[in-house]
Design a protein around this motif. Structure first.
Motif, PDB file in Angstrom:
ATOM      1  N   ASN A 236      -4.023  -0.713  -0.218  1.00 20.29           N
ATOM      2  CA  ASN A 236      -4.094  -0.559  -1.676  1.00 20.29           C
ATOM      3  C   ASN A 236      -2.704  -0.636  -2.303  1.00 20.29           C
ATOM      4  O   ASN A 236      -1.696  -0.330  -1.652  1.00 20.29           O
ATOM      5  CB  ASN A 236      -4.743   0.773  -2.054  1.00 20.29           C
ATOM      6  CG  ASN A 236      -4.021   1.973  -1.465  1.00 20.29           C
ATOM      7  OD1 ASN A 236      -4.393   2.459  -0.412  1.00 20.29           O
ATOM      8  ND2 ASN A 236      -2.998   2.488  -2.157  1.00 20.29           N
ATOM      9  N   LEU A 337      -7.683   4.276  -8.395  1.00 18.30           N
ATOM     10  CA  LEU A 337      -6.265   4.307  -8.036  1.00 18.30           C
ATOM     11  C   LEU A 337      -5.394   4.651  -9.247  1.00 18.30           C
ATOM     12  O   LEU A 337      -4.408   5.392  -9.132  1.00 18.30           O
ATOM     13  CB  LEU A 337      -5.855   2.956  -7.442  1.00 18.30           C
ATOM     14  CG  LEU A 337      -4.600   2.909  -6.582  1.00 18.30           C
ATOM     15  CD1 LEU A 337      -4.699   3.883  -5.414  1.00 18.30           C
ATOM     16  CD2 LEU A 337      -4.369   1.499  -6.068  1.00 18.30           C
ATOM     17  N   GLU A 359      -5.881   6.268  -0.694  1.00 18.75           N
ATOM     18  CA  GLU A 359      -5.421   6.219  -2.087  1.00 18.75           C
ATOM     19  C   GLU A 359      -4.860   7.564  -2.528  1.00 18.75           C
ATOM     20  O   GLU A 359      -3.836   7.626  -3.215  1.00 18.75           O
ATOM     21  CB  GLU A 359      -6.570   5.768  -2.980  1.00 18.75           C
ATOM     22  CG  GLU A 359      -6.935   4.301  -2.766  1.00 18.75           C
ATOM     23  CD  GLU A 359      -8.117   3.854  -3.606  1.00 18.75           C
ATOM     24  OE1 GLU A 359      -8.695   4.686  -4.336  1.00 18.75           O
ATOM     25  OE2 GLU A 359      -8.471   2.652  -3.531  1.00 18.75           O
TER      26      GLU A 359
END
Length: 458
Positions: A236, A337, A359
């Motif tokens: 991510n 996020l 995350e």
């Protein structure tokens, strides 16, 4: 990062259609495409649309989606009263995706003559789809393991020597009982292929900053000869930049008014369906805690998320009126996020799916852990007992019990306003800083990603 000058390779990504698995490999596609490497994503038509709706990657001209129609599948609703929380309603969609084998092989046959090497990265549950890679001389395959290295190690720890620390963890390790439904076990067994016959190694969405010990142990047990383990996480983004042309979710207007670290974010992912009785207890616990919160109250995904029939979830009478400006209940898709990265977010009540864990750690947010199924009990233990950046709402031994509003209230208070919570937030922030630094030029994660791209481009 150094771009690859010669277009002598192409990467073909074959994700599994569950959102958590899609999410990981699409973010990895973004990372690899930044090296000027073309990435081709093979999906079903339904799940390609799902991926593009939830994780738009339109800014990358190097990522190409190839959608294929597969047999129609039923899309039953999730069962919020099921004794086992594994998302059995998704299995027909999973089974339909296995019909990608022929389109995948046809694609390789078309593209492989035009490049020096094709690099296939496939979810471990898609092994039956990609098994024909052995028919192509210039194809190299890498299996992607979607779980944490911690969970991955304990699934097969019998072959490894255990030191005192590991022996202590083993005594507290959650059982695998109720992690999967019977249908789930059967489906996973049906996808089992001898991946070592055609894979050159395994990719983890894992960071050596977080799980170095467990990655090393897995390497000792499973990776010798030509096999190699690559820890390329976090997949991510680690820095959130707001596109001024992008319409932001309305919740950010509320979030920016709150003080730093004051908001609890509550979300149980895309595969958990919670009973009405439990929702009532969560609501009352949040209200009684007097803490600010954002609660994403969506039911679990169906196999086809575009099927318009959605369960109506009931909150206690006048709950939102009583809570007022103290909290938000959101029923649509949110940019998780961005919420976790916001200065006002100080805690995360989570099911501990691996995406959510990565995350939250990346953004330095401590967790109130509430594991539901699959690898989540192991992830929750990593967060709470090993890294000490979270506390349990309900541990796995209590999985059959209703969590009362009193427990929810107490856990929220501990995480958000107690001295214990403040110290936990400091540890989480320090870990987040280390993870983000590891993704900078010269950082351990960036070096490993550079090394992987250089290896497949050799």
């Amino acid at each position: 990062m150094a771009a690859i000058d010669q277009p002598n390779i192409a990467v073909v990504v074959v994700p599994f259609p569950a959102q958590g698995h899609l999410n990981q490999l699409l973010h990895l596609s973004r990372l690899i495409s930044a090296y000027n490497v073309p990435v081709h994503v093979i999906t079903t038509t339904t799940h390609g649309r799902q991926a593009n709706t939830r994780i738009p990657l339109s800014l990358s001209t190097n990522i190409h989606f190839h959608h294929h129609t597969t047999p129609h599948f039923p899309s039953p609703p999730p069962d919020p009263t099921a004794a086992t929380k594994f998302p059995t309603q998704l299995i027909p969609a999973f089974q339909s995706a296995m019909h990608l084998r022929q389109p995948f092989n046809d694609f390789l046959s078309t593209l492989s003559p035009s490049v020096k090497r094709m690099v296939v990265i496939y979810d471990y549950l898609m092994g039956t789809v990609v098994q024909d890679v052995i028919l192509h001389a210039n194809v190299e395959a890498y299996m992607f393991s979607s779980c944490s290295a911690f969970a991955g190690f304990w699934y097969r720890h019998e072959a490894a020597p255990l030191d005192d620390e590991l022996a202590a963890i083993l005594k507290e390790l959650p059982t695998n009982e109720d992690c999967f439904s019977i249908e789930g076990y059967r489906f996973i067994a049906s996808t089992d292929v001898s991946w070592k016959k055609f894979s050159s190694g395994t990719i983890f969405d894992a960071s050596r900053v977080i799980e170095g010990k467990y990655l090393n142990l897995i390497e000792q047990v499973d990776y010798q000869d030509r096999q190699k383990l690559w820890a390329l996480g976090p997949f991510n983004p680690v820095e959130i930049t707001n596109d001024p042309n992008h319409k932001r979710h309305k919740l950010f207007d509320w979030l920016k008014k709150q003080t730093p670290d004051s908001v609890l974010y509550v979300s149980f992912g895309t595969t958990t369906s919670i009973s009405n009785e439990q929702i009532q207890e969560i609501a009352l616990g949040l209200e009684e805690s007097k803490q600010k919160f954002i609660w994403v109250l969506r039911d679990a995904d169906k196999g086809d998320i575009f099927d318009s029939e959605v369960r109506m979830i009931e909150l206690p009478d006048q709950f939102e009126e009583r809570v007022g400006e103290n909290g938000l209940v959101v029923v649509d898709w949110v940019p998780q996020l961005e919420i976790l990265s916001h200065r006002s977010t100080g805690g995360f009540m989570s099911h501990c799916g691996w995406n959510s864990c990565m995350e939250s750690m990346t953004m330095g947010v401590p967790v109130a852990a509430w594991p539901m199924h699959s690898d989540q009990p192991h992830n929750a233990m990593l967060i709470t007992n090993v890294l000490n950046i979270g506390i349990y709402v309900r541990d796995w031994t209590q999985r059959k019990e209703l969590v009362s509003s009193k427990v929810v209230k107490e856990v929220v208070g501990r995480l958000m306003v107690s001295d214990e919570g403040v110290e936990m937030r400091k540890r989480a922030a320090e870990l987040g800083n280390r993870i983000r630094r590891s993704m900078m030029d010269g950082g351990v994660a960036r070096v490993e990603l550079d090394s992987f791209v250089a290896h497949v481009s050799r």
